[in-house]
Structure formats: C-alpha cells, structure tokens
Design a protein around this motif. Structure first.
Motif, PDB file in Angstrom:
ATOM      1  N   LEU A  84      37.452  12.870  -5.444  1.00  0.00           N
ATOM      2  CA  LEU A  84      36.777  10.962  -5.314  1.00  0.00           C
ATOM      3  C   LEU A  84      35.357  11.268  -5.841  1.00  0.00           C
ATOM      4  CD1 LEU A  84      39.092   8.385  -3.005  1.00  0.00           C
ATOM      5  CD2 LEU A  84      38.914   9.053  -5.786  1.00  0.00           C
ATOM      6  N   GLY A  85      34.464  10.890  -5.721  1.00  0.00           N
ATOM      7  CA  GLY A  85      32.741  10.377  -5.394  1.00  0.00           C
ATOM      8  C   GLY A  85      32.907   9.596  -4.488  1.00  0.00           C
ATOM      9  N   ILE A  86      32.407   8.865  -3.604  1.00  0.00           N
ATOM     10  CA  ILE A  86      31.473   7.915  -2.684  1.00  0.00           C
ATOM     11  C   ILE A  86      30.433   7.581  -3.292  1.00  0.00           C
ATOM     12  CG2 ILE A  86      31.830   8.791  -1.321  1.00  0.00           C
ATOM     13  CD1 ILE A  86      32.610   5.900   0.536  1.00  0.00           C
ATOM     14  N   ILE A  87      29.840   6.188  -3.601  1.00  0.00           N
ATOM     15  CA  ILE A  87      29.266   5.705  -3.994  1.00  0.00           C
ATOM     16  C   ILE A  87      28.288   4.552  -3.188  1.00  0.00           C
ATOM     17  CG2 ILE A  87      26.597   5.162  -5.780  1.00  0.00           C
ATOM     18  CD1 ILE A  87      28.976   6.241  -7.666  1.00  0.00           C
ATOM     19  N   GLY A  88      27.561   5.453  -2.004  1.00  0.00           N
ATOM     20  CA  GLY A  88      26.757   4.022  -0.764  1.00  0.00           C
ATOM     21  C   GLY A  88      27.883   4.667   0.410  1.00  0.00           C
ATOM     22  N   ALA A  89      27.579   4.874   1.111  1.00  0.00           N
ATOM     23  CA  ALA A  89      28.352   5.664   2.870  1.00  0.00           C
ATOM     24  C   ALA A  89      28.062   4.775   3.689  1.00  0.00           C
ATOM     25  CB  ALA A  89      27.994   6.982   2.366  1.00  0.00           C
ATOM     26  N   GLY A  90      27.220   4.183   3.863  1.00  0.00           N
ATOM     27  CA  GLY A  90      26.418   3.449   4.542  1.00  0.00           C
ATOM     28  C   GLY A  90      28.206   2.443   5.643  1.00  0.00           C
ATOM     29  N   GLY A  91      27.547   0.886   6.384  1.00  0.00           N
ATOM     30  CA  GLY A  91      28.294   0.426   6.598  1.00  0.00           C
ATOM     31  C   GLY A  91      29.998   0.030   6.112  1.00  0.00           C
ATOM     32  N   ARG A  92      29.955  -0.441   5.327  1.00  0.00           N
ATOM     33  CA  ARG A  92      31.308  -0.432   4.502  1.00  0.00           C
ATOM     34  C   ARG A  92      31.670   1.039   3.644  1.00  0.00           C
ATOM     35  NH1 ARG A  92      35.369  -3.896   4.824  1.00  0.00           N
ATOM     36  NH2 ARG A  92      36.428  -3.439   2.848  1.00  0.00           N
ATOM     37  N   GLY A  93      30.989   1.360   3.153  1.00  0.00           N
ATOM     38  CA  GLY A  93      31.419   2.365   2.913  1.00  0.00           C
ATOM     39  C   GLY A  93      32.355   4.319   3.571  1.00  0.00           C
ATOM     40  N   VAL A 121      29.350  12.686  -2.151  1.00  0.00           N
ATOM     41  CA  VAL A 121      28.702  11.660  -2.217  1.00  0.00           C
ATOM     42  C   VAL A 121      27.272  11.162  -2.167  1.00  0.00           C
ATOM     43  CG1 VAL A 121      27.840  10.749   0.548  1.00  0.00           C
ATOM     44  CG2 VAL A 121      29.683  11.775   0.340  1.00  0.00           C
ATOM     45  N   CYS A 122      27.043  10.169  -2.369  1.00  0.00           N
ATOM     46  CA  CYS A 122      26.090   9.408  -3.187  1.00  0.00           C
ATOM     47  C   CYS A 122      25.758   8.531  -2.010  1.00  0.00           C
ATOM     48  CB  CYS A 122      25.612   9.136  -4.167  1.00  0.00           C
ATOM     49  SG  CYS A 122      23.854   8.891  -5.120  1.00  0.00           S
ATOM     50  N   VAL A 163      35.921   6.971  -8.018  1.00  0.00           N
ATOM     51  CA  VAL A 163      34.379   6.925  -7.635  1.00  0.00           C
ATOM     52  C   VAL A 163      35.070   5.637  -6.852  1.00  0.00           C
ATOM     53  CG1 VAL A 163      32.739   7.682  -8.708  1.00  0.00           C
ATOM     54  CG2 VAL A 163      33.334   5.359  -9.152  1.00  0.00           C
ATOM     55  N   ILE A 164      34.297   5.064  -5.505  1.00  0.00           N
ATOM     56  CA  ILE A 164      34.929   4.017  -4.721  1.00  0.00           C
ATOM     57  C   ILE A 164      32.700   4.466  -4.631  1.00  0.00           C
ATOM     58  CG2 ILE A 164      34.877   3.380  -2.046  1.00  0.00           C
ATOM     59  CD1 ILE A 164      37.063   5.328  -1.615  1.00  0.00           C
ATOM     60  N   ILE A 165      32.315   2.087  -5.132  1.00  0.00           N
ATOM     61  CA  ILE A 165      31.281   2.210  -5.210  1.00  0.00           C
ATOM     62  C   ILE A 165      30.995   1.142  -3.711  1.00  0.00           C
ATOM     63  CG2 ILE A 165      29.863   0.916  -6.704  1.00  0.00           C
ATOM     64  CD1 ILE A 165      30.586   1.659  -8.915  1.00  0.00           C
ATOM     65  N   ALA A 166      30.338   1.641  -2.768  1.00  0.00           N
ATOM     66  CA  ALA A 166      30.370   0.882  -1.747  1.00  0.00           C
ATOM     67  C   ALA A 166      28.469   0.030  -1.317  1.00  0.00           C
ATOM     68  CB  ALA A 166      31.161   0.773  -0.529  1.00  0.00           C
ATOM     69  N   THR A 167      28.516   0.177  -2.193  1.00  0.00           N
ATOM     70  CA  THR A 167      26.652  -0.520  -2.261  1.00  0.00           C
ATOM     71  C   THR A 167      26.809  -1.771  -2.353  1.00  0.00           C
ATOM     72  OG1 THR A 167      27.038  -0.977  -4.567  1.00  0.00           O
ATOM     73  CG2 THR A 167      25.789   1.996  -3.548  1.00  0.00           C
ATOM     74  N   PRO A 168      25.442  -2.174  -2.051  1.00  0.00           N
ATOM     75  CA  PRO A 168      24.840  -3.747  -2.249  1.00  0.00           C
ATOM     76  C   PRO A 168      25.218  -4.371  -3.520  1.00  0.00           C
ATOM     77  CG  PRO A 168      22.710  -2.181  -0.971  1.00  0.00           C
ATOM     78  CD  PRO A 168      24.434  -1.891  -1.056  1.00  0.00           C
ATOM     79  N   ASP A 169      25.593  -5.786  -3.378  1.00  0.00           N
ATOM     80  CA  ASP A 169      25.543  -5.774  -4.868  1.00  0.00           C
ATOM     81  C   ASP A 169      25.016  -6.261  -5.912  1.00  0.00           C
ATOM     82  OD1 ASP A 169      27.605  -7.081  -2.867  1.00  0.00           O
ATOM     83  OD2 ASP A 169      27.250  -8.946  -3.145  1.00  0.00           O
ATOM     84  N   HIS A 170      23.615  -5.525  -5.786  1.00  0.00           N
ATOM     85  CA  HIS A 170      22.658  -5.762  -6.737  1.00  0.00           C
ATOM     86  C   HIS A 170      23.274  -4.424  -7.911  1.00  0.00           C
ATOM     87  CE1 HIS A 170      20.308  -3.548  -4.115  1.00  0.00           C
ATOM     88  NE2 HIS A 170      19.495  -3.052  -4.890  1.00  0.00           N
ATOM     89  N   TRP A 171      23.857  -3.471  -7.357  1.00  0.00           N
ATOM     90  CA  TRP A 171      23.769  -2.625  -7.770  1.00  0.00           C
ATOM     91  C   TRP A 171      25.692  -2.399  -8.318  1.00  0.00           C
ATOM     92  CZ3 TRP A 171      21.450   1.119 -10.524  1.00  0.00           C
ATOM     93  CH2 TRP A 171      19.935   1.929  -9.927  1.00  0.00           C
ATOM     94  N   HIS A 172      26.285  -3.289  -8.327  1.00  0.00           N
ATOM     95  CA  HIS A 172      27.861  -3.016  -8.458  1.00  0.00           C
ATOM     96  C   HIS A 172      27.961  -3.021 -10.386  1.00  0.00           C
ATOM     97  CE1 HIS A 172      29.588  -5.262  -5.325  1.00  0.00           C
ATOM     98  NE2 HIS A 172      28.914  -3.962  -4.098  1.00  0.00           N
TER      99      HIS A 172
END
Length: 516
Positions: free
Chosen positions: A69-78, A125-126, A174-183
């Motif tokens: 896996l890769g994770i994009i957006g590793a802040g609170g929700r990530g 991790v991104c 990938v797991i995408i957990a960025t703000p919505d404007h990047w989804h």
C-alpha cells in the motif's frame, strides 16, 4: 447445598410478592407482563425468520499475496486509517498502553493489539506537510506494533508528489485521506495507474468531479471503497433485516441529525507550531482550486471554506445518508432543498455551522430530512418512522410500536406491547433479546461509528472496512461501498450544497443523470 444458602425460584418470588398488600398484586402483574413481553419478542423474531443475535462471523483474510500500500494524506484521518490497518506510531502505542494501566476501561491498546494482521505492507507515504510525513514513515515501519521503534524501514519511502507514488512499481493500492478538493484528481490518476483505491468521504468537492471519478474507476476495473465504515456496523445490518421484513410497515419519514458543540467538532483543528511555508508545500495544496496566499488556518481547517470541501454536507451528512442508504437503498433523491447559516462561529468561515436539508423520494412516498448544529451537543439520532413502528437506528437498535399501528393492533389493545417501550432491542455484543430496554442499556448506547461487535468482540469499524476492501482486491470483487454507492452519496450531498448556495430547489433527472 449449604444450609445457609438457598436458591430462590420464580415461585418463591411470586409467593413473597403476594404477601405484600396492593404492591404484591401489582408486582405480580408486572412480572407476568414482563415475562410475556420477553416471550413475545422471541416469538416475533422467530416469526420473522430473524436471529437478531447471530453476530456476524469475523471476515477472514483472503488467501493471496501480501498487498503493498501507499498512503496519500497522512494527517488526522490518514493517521487513523493507518492505525485501523495495523500501523501505529510507537509514541501513540506507548500512550495507549500507559492509559490502559491507569484505567481498565481504556481498551485502545488491547483493541489495537488484537486486530487481525491484514497481510499488508506500507511502501509509500505522501504528505505535503513534513511533520505528518515524518511521523507516518515511522508508523508505517512499525509492522511489529512496537512502543520502542525509532528507525524507518528501508521498505518505506516518502514521496513529496502523489504522482510519483502512483508511478511506483512496488505499490498495488492506495489509501487517499487528503482534503476533499484533491479526491477526484488523485482518484482518477490512481485508477489510470491501475492502483486499487480506498478514498475518504465525501467523495468529491463538486458534482462534475463525481462523474469524472466514477467514469475513471469503472473504466479501470480497480477495486474501489469509499470510507464509510458504518457499512460494517452490526446494528445497521440488523436494521436492514427488520426493514426488509416490514417490521416498521410503510416508512414515510426519516430524520437524521448530527449535533456537535466544541471547536474540534466545528473543524477548528489545532494549528501545528511547525507549520509554515517551509514545511508545507502550499502551491501543491491549492493546485486544484483557487490561488490563495499561504494560510496555515486554511491548511488545517480546510472544511470551513468552499475551495476545499462542502462543509456539513460533504462531512457529516454523508455519514448519515450512507447509513440509511445501506438499509433502505434510497439512491439519489428526486429533489433537495436546504437552508442554514453561520450563526455561531464568526471566525471567517464560509460554510454554515447550522444546516438542514430535505430530500424527496416521491416514487417511494418518502421524505428524508437532515439537520445539524455545530453549536449544540443535544443528541438526536437516526429515526425511521413507519405506519406500524419507529426505529431508532444507532449502535443500539430499538423498535417502538406505533400507537395507531395496524399490524400490531391486537398486541397493543391487549397491553402486551406499549409505544413507550421498545418491542425489539438489539445491542451488538449481547447474546440475548429483551422485549424492553433498561436505563443502563440506553445509557451505554453508542453514539459514534468507531466500533462494532463481531462474535461479542469489540472491533474498529474502519479496520473491518479496510479488510473488506483488501479482501475485494484479492478476490477481484467490489466491496460494500463501491463506486456506485459512492456516486449516490456524492450526488445527494452535492444537491444539498447547491440548493443551499444557490437558494433554490434542486432536481435530479435520473434518466439523463443531470441536475436541473
């Protein structure tokens, strides 16, 4: 048996009660009625062909390769999703362990340690905030769930641009957990790169993006899961069984609500002291939307502005809608109206902090209503109102007969059931069915979507949701919240947002698949 001990039978209790004038007769009648209520509830379940306490079997890990896996957006929700997948920062684990020693009811450490091994590796991790990326690298290296790990694994790489992560040959999904404007753009690029996708809700920032993302996912054939972990909640699955068996009768009105009354609940998240133009790639953050000078406030509290999300509609409404949609298969409504405003948080935000939307389903003779306040914590749950009964659909499920019910008329007239007491109660993790609900049971009714129960064991719903997605990848099968369910969620939420922002009634043309 010891002469000093005695086993009291029901007959003994009845004899004792009968010796107390007035109270004895009343207590005996109450005991008899309670016995019948319990008997009636069990008979009702049998009659409906339901086993309300057949807790779901835990889903096993599908046989197959280790998924990288890769994770994009590793802040609170990530960060939360990484923990749900089995990767927590050593300091977090240490904190949970210490808290468990101080408080036996704090089970976070034990719950995490007992999670299934999902047979995955985090390879990439991104995150455009250096602090988030650094912490995530250590979390993703913590395969052994250590509290002492201090070195990043050579297998885990940091990417500063998500496109490079998607191009990596050693990443399958990938797991995408960025703000919505990047989804949308990230999801489209991931689909084109052949990477399986787990993306957080709300699906997209605009309705046009929802169409584009659906098209890309369908054409690619990747396995897609939208992050509505409520799909794994045991009581919601039981609610569907009850609705399918017509226990409520004709359902004509559904009310769902979300109230929160603290800054965190209103998206006023803490701003990290190390956040600045050197540690945040601001230009990449604003790439899909309007240019704006660097703002740490906008970076961390992005849900408060239309440039990055859709406020209550894209956040809390989507949870409530998806919970009902999985039970009722509502789909996209025929029309929507919405209202509200910024009534409390006069902090420069653009999205309302009080919001309500009404969706009409004329082909179902049904109205779906949503209401929320970010400045009051009075709890209001999900309520499905039928001609014969009302269901309070939370982690503890309750069904109350309606006083004017046709289906339950005989039982109501005989006093065997009462509108002020649930005739069916389902509490996940409990191995019996009561015809009534005690104050203690009501008190412990869960408010959130953090946990459910599987065979009596408390399990993180996000963990189960990620597991379902991974099993889908291994078996080439779409999971429960696939791109079609995600599209229905997105369009419904966008209808409410558009109705609010344009101050008009919005209609959905199902044949042409367009808003009018």
């Amino acid at each position: 048996m010891d002469d000093n001990k005695r086993s009291y039978s029901r007959r003994d209790i009845v004899k004792t009660l009968a010796t107390v004038p007035v109270l004895g007769a009343f207590a005996y009648a109450l005991l008899k009625k309670t016995d019948y209520q319990k008997q009636h509830s069990f008979n009702m379940a049998d009659e409906l062909g339901l086993k309300l306490y057949d807790d779901p079997e835990p889903a096993s890990i599908s046989n197959g390769q280790t998924i990288r896996l890769g994770i994009i957006g590793a802040g609170g929700r990530g960060r939360y999703l990484l923990e749900a997948a089995g990767f927590a920062h050593p300091n977090t684990l240490k904190h949970w362990y210490e808290q468990a020693q101080l408080n036996s009811s704090d089970t976070r450490y034990g719950d995490f340690i007992e999670q299934d091994d999902l047979n995955i590796e985090i390879r990439g991790v991104c995150d455009i905030f250096d602090v988030n990326a650094k912490e995530a690298l250590l979390s993703c290296s913590n395969q052994e769930k250590s509290t002492e790990l201090n070195e990043v694994s050579s297998k885990v790489k940091r990417y500063t641009d998500y496109r490079d992560l998607l191009a990596a040959a050693d990443i399958d999904a990938v797991i995408i957990a960025t703000p919505d404007h990047w989804h949308a753009q990230m999801g489209i690029d991931a689909a084109k790169a052949g990477k399986h996708i787990y993306i957080e809700k709300g699906l997209t920032r605009t309705i046009e993006e929802a169409f584009a993302l659906r098209k890309a996912v369908k054409e690619s054939g990747v396995v897609f899961q939208l992050g509505h972990q409520g799909r794994q909640t045991a009581s919601f699955k039981k609610a569907k069984q009850l609705v399918d068996k017509n226990v409520l009768g004709k359902i004509s009105l559904i009310e769902v609500c979300t109230n929160r009354n603290d800054p965190n609940g209103a998206w006023v998240y803490p701003i990290h002291p190390d956040a600045n133009e050197q540690t945040i790639d601001w230009q990449q953050f604003i790439e899909p939307t309007n240019n704006h000078p660097f703002s740490a406030e906008r970076f961390f509290r992005w849900r408060c502005w239309w440039d990055y999300g859709t406020g209550l509609a894209g956040d809390l409404l989507t949870h409530e809608y998806d919970a009902i949609n999985q039970v009722m298969q509502l789909g996209i409504p025929h029309s929507a109206v919405a209202s509200g405003g910024i009534y409390f948080y006069k902090d420069g935000r653009e999205v309302p902090d009080v919001f309500q939307a009404v969706f009409e389903y004329p082909e179902r003779d049904l109205t779906f209503m949503y209401s929320a306040s970010l400045a009051n914590d009075h709890y209001r749950g999900k309520v499905l109102m039928g001609h014969d009964a009302t269901m309070k659909m939370e982690n503890v499920l309750e069904v109350y007969p309606d006083n004017r019910s046709t289906q339950y008329r005989k039982q109501l007239d005989a006093g065997l059931i009462s509108p002020d007491k649930p005739m069916i109660t389902y509490q996940p993790g409990k191995n019996s069915l009561d015809g009534y609900s005690s104050a203690t049971e009501q008190y412990f009714a869960s408010r959130g979507l953090l946990y459910t129960h599987v065979k009596g064991k408390r399990v993180n719903t996000a963990h189960l949701h990620i597991k379902e997605w991974l099993n889908g990848i291994r078996s080439n099968k779409q999971p429960s919240c696939d791109i079609h369910q995600a599209f229905e969620e997105a369009v419904t939420a966008h209808m409410a947002t558009i109705a609010y922002r344009e101050n008009r009634k919005v209609y959905w043309d199902a044949d042409k698949e367009q808003l009018i």
